[in-house]
Design a protein around this motif. Sequence first.
Motif, PDB file in Angstrom:
ATOM      1  N   GLN A   1       0.827  -1.206   0.000  1.00 19.73           N
ATOM      2  CA  GLN A   1       0.000   0.000   0.000  1.00 19.73           C
ATOM      3  C   GLN A   1       0.863   1.259   0.000  1.00 19.73           C
ATOM      4  O   GLN A   1       0.516   2.250  -0.643  1.00 19.73           O
ATOM      5  N   GLN A   2       1.979   1.222   0.695  1.00 20.84           N
ATOM      6  CA  GLN A   2       2.865   2.374   0.706  1.00 20.84           C
ATOM      7  C   GLN A   2       3.420   2.659  -0.678  1.00 20.84           C
ATOM      8  O   GLN A   2       3.519   3.807  -1.097  1.00 20.84           O
ATOM      9  N   GLU A   3       3.774   1.628  -1.413  1.00 21.41           N
ATOM     10  CA  GLU A   3       4.270   1.825  -2.773  1.00 21.41           C
ATOM     11  C   GLU A   3       3.178   2.380  -3.681  1.00 21.41           C
ATOM     12  O   GLU A   3       3.436   3.237  -4.527  1.00 21.41           O
ATOM     13  N   GLU A   4       1.966   1.890  -3.501  1.00 25.08           N
ATOM     14  CA  GLU A   4       0.859   2.294  -4.377  1.00 25.08           C
ATOM     15  C   GLU A   4       0.330   3.679  -4.051  1.00 25.08           C
ATOM     16  O   GLU A   4      -0.072   4.419  -4.948  1.00 25.08           O
ATOM     17  N   TYR A   5       0.327   4.045  -2.750  1.00 27.04           N
ATOM     18  CA  TYR A   5      -0.322   5.287  -2.340  1.00 27.04           C
ATOM     19  C   TYR A   5       0.650   6.329  -1.784  1.00 27.04           C
ATOM     20  O   TYR A   5       0.576   7.499  -2.148  1.00 27.04           O
ATOM     21  N   LEU A   6       1.546   5.917  -0.896  1.00 32.26           N
ATOM     22  CA  LEU A   6       2.418   6.889  -0.254  1.00 32.26           C
ATOM     23  C   LEU A   6       3.458   7.456  -1.221  1.00 32.26           C
ATOM     24  O   LEU A   6       3.695   8.673  -1.229  1.00 32.26           O
ATOM     25  N   ARG A   7       4.063   6.610  -2.021  1.00 31.85           N
ATOM     26  CA  ARG A   7       5.127   7.098  -2.902  1.00 31.85           C
ATOM     27  C   ARG A   7       4.627   8.166  -3.872  1.00 31.85           C
ATOM     28  O   ARG A   7       5.228   9.245  -3.977  1.00 31.85           O
ATOM     29  N   PRO A   8       3.528   7.945  -4.613  1.00 35.59           N
ATOM     30  CA  PRO A   8       3.057   9.003  -5.516  1.00 35.59           C
ATOM     31  C   PRO A   8       2.535  10.230  -4.776  1.00 35.59           C
ATOM     32  O   PRO A   8       2.596  11.344  -5.306  1.00 35.59           O
ATOM     33  N   LEU A   9       2.046  10.041  -3.556  1.00 35.60           N
ATOM     34  CA  LEU A   9       1.581  11.182  -2.774  1.00 35.60           C
ATOM     35  C   LEU A   9       2.760  12.039  -2.338  1.00 35.60           C
ATOM     36  O   LEU A   9       2.731  13.274  -2.448  1.00 35.60           O
ATOM     37  N   ALA A  10       3.819  11.401  -1.864  1.00 34.89           N
ATOM     38  CA  ALA A  10       5.001  12.135  -1.409  1.00 34.89           C
ATOM     39  C   ALA A  10       5.710  12.844  -2.556  1.00 34.89           C
ATOM     40  O   ALA A  10       6.316  13.901  -2.363  1.00 34.89           O
ATOM     41  N   SER A  11       5.617  12.289  -3.756  1.00 35.81           N
ATOM     42  CA  SER A  11       6.273  12.899  -4.912  1.00 35.81           C
ATOM     43  C   SER A  11       5.464  14.045  -5.506  1.00 35.81           C
ATOM     44  O   SER A  11       5.969  14.776  -6.367  1.00 35.81           O
ATOM     45  N   GLY A  12       4.196  14.175  -5.085  1.00 37.78           N
ATOM     46  CA  GLY A  12       3.332  15.199  -5.643  1.00 37.78           C
ATOM     47  C   GLY A  12       2.587  14.763  -6.891  1.00 37.78           C
ATOM     48  O   GLY A  12       1.807  15.534  -7.454  1.00 37.78           O
ATOM     49  N   ARG A  13       2.817  13.513  -7.346  1.00 34.46           N
ATOM     50  CA  ARG A  13       2.124  13.055  -8.551  1.00 34.46           C
ATOM     51  C   ARG A  13       0.631  12.895  -8.297  1.00 34.46           C
ATOM     52  O   ARG A  13      -0.166  13.007  -9.222  1.00 34.46           O
ATOM     53  N   LYS A  14       0.264  12.603  -7.068  1.00 28.87           N
ATOM     54  CA  LYS A  14      -1.142  12.453  -6.701  1.00 28.87           C
ATOM     55  C   LYS A  14      -1.450  13.301  -5.481  1.00 28.87           C
ATOM     56  O   LYS A  14      -0.583  13.591  -4.661  1.00 28.87           O
ATOM     57  N   ARG A  15      -2.719  13.703  -5.376  1.00 29.35           N
ATOM     58  CA  ARG A  15      -3.264  14.273  -4.148  1.00 29.35           C
ATOM     59  C   ARG A  15      -4.196  13.244  -3.513  1.00 29.35           C
ATOM     60  O   ARG A  15      -4.546  12.237  -4.133  1.00 29.35           O
TER      61      ARG A  15
END
Length: 392
Positions: free
Chosen positions: A112-126
Amino acid sequence: MDFALSSRMQDLRDRTRAFIAEKIIPLEKDARRTSHGPTDELRLEMNALAGAAGLLSPHVAEQWGGLGLNHQERAIVFEEAGYSMLGPVAMNLAAPDEGNMHMLAEVATPQQQEEYLRPLASGRKRSCFCMTEPSPGAGSDPSAMQTTAVRDGDDFVINGTKWLITGADGAGFAIVMARTIVDGKDVGATMFLANLPCQGFRIHRLIDSMDSSFTGGHAEVRLENMRVPASSVLGEIGAGFRYAQVRLVPARLTHCMRWLGAARRAHDIAVEYAGRRAAFGQPIARHEGIGFMLADNEIDMHTTRLGIWHATWLLDHGGRGNKESSMIKVHASEAIYRVADRCVQVLGGLGLTADTEVERIFKDARAFRVYDGPSEVHRWNIARRLADKAAA
């Protein structure tokens, strides 16, 4: 408790202060700053600037692209980021994403961290956090939650209405809280992860509100037979309220940090104006009516900063900080509102206009006394602990 800033803290403070002054404040009049917050186009542009400066998502661990700041370091950086209302969005440390990053780091599975946290931390997703409901649902009393998630084979089917959901419009995923029904039994609230857009998740309307600094604004969301797999459960089934506290305690503090920066900005504008605006033969800063308001601002900001630093010190030394975060949330939200209100008064007619940031800070700061627990609820919890202690 040592109040001296380490060399790392000083460097972070100086770098953040320069970044906000040179890159973000010039964007405050950008047309992409709407009544519902900065657009995603503007957000991504600012995120790129923060990334180039090495200041994007500094609160997350290095493995997710951040600087791994502890709570005391966040207090320094977040205050500097808050000096512009665009700063937290630019540095990807605004609510609700910042709180969601913290919770995902603490609770989510590695997958879940790879799917949700990584793109969130990079700014790719909100992201958005779907807990609050219109009356008679969950608000200050989360136990009143009406939204349900019913187990159906390997899935859960979620139905309910959420409102004042910050950032829902355009979010890449949602964390949804719902009362969970398994084999006809209510087993407690659970958090679910849902990629957006998805069938059954519908934005009913964007809500016009006093504040205007969150990308995606605030929405009313209808959940209509939204089906999610069991693998989307965040943490354990029935443990949602416990995880909410994992998120809310530090999130209260980071709100205080960011708003302290905004209060300092309003104060600086008021001090500069009072030093050059003359009335009755001298700068208005020389008149006690104005000077005392500016002095009270200094007092309110200083005590707020000390309260924040104390609570972060407790967290960094293994304390829970529940009571302390409640106390400083009440004090900070009310003190910062007083600062903003005085700044409007010092500026007089100018303070009622959008010619300076003071008007926006004043309106947005009023909302801080409501979200993440209104002052009255925090006072009630503190008083309840005192009553329990007296009865023991």
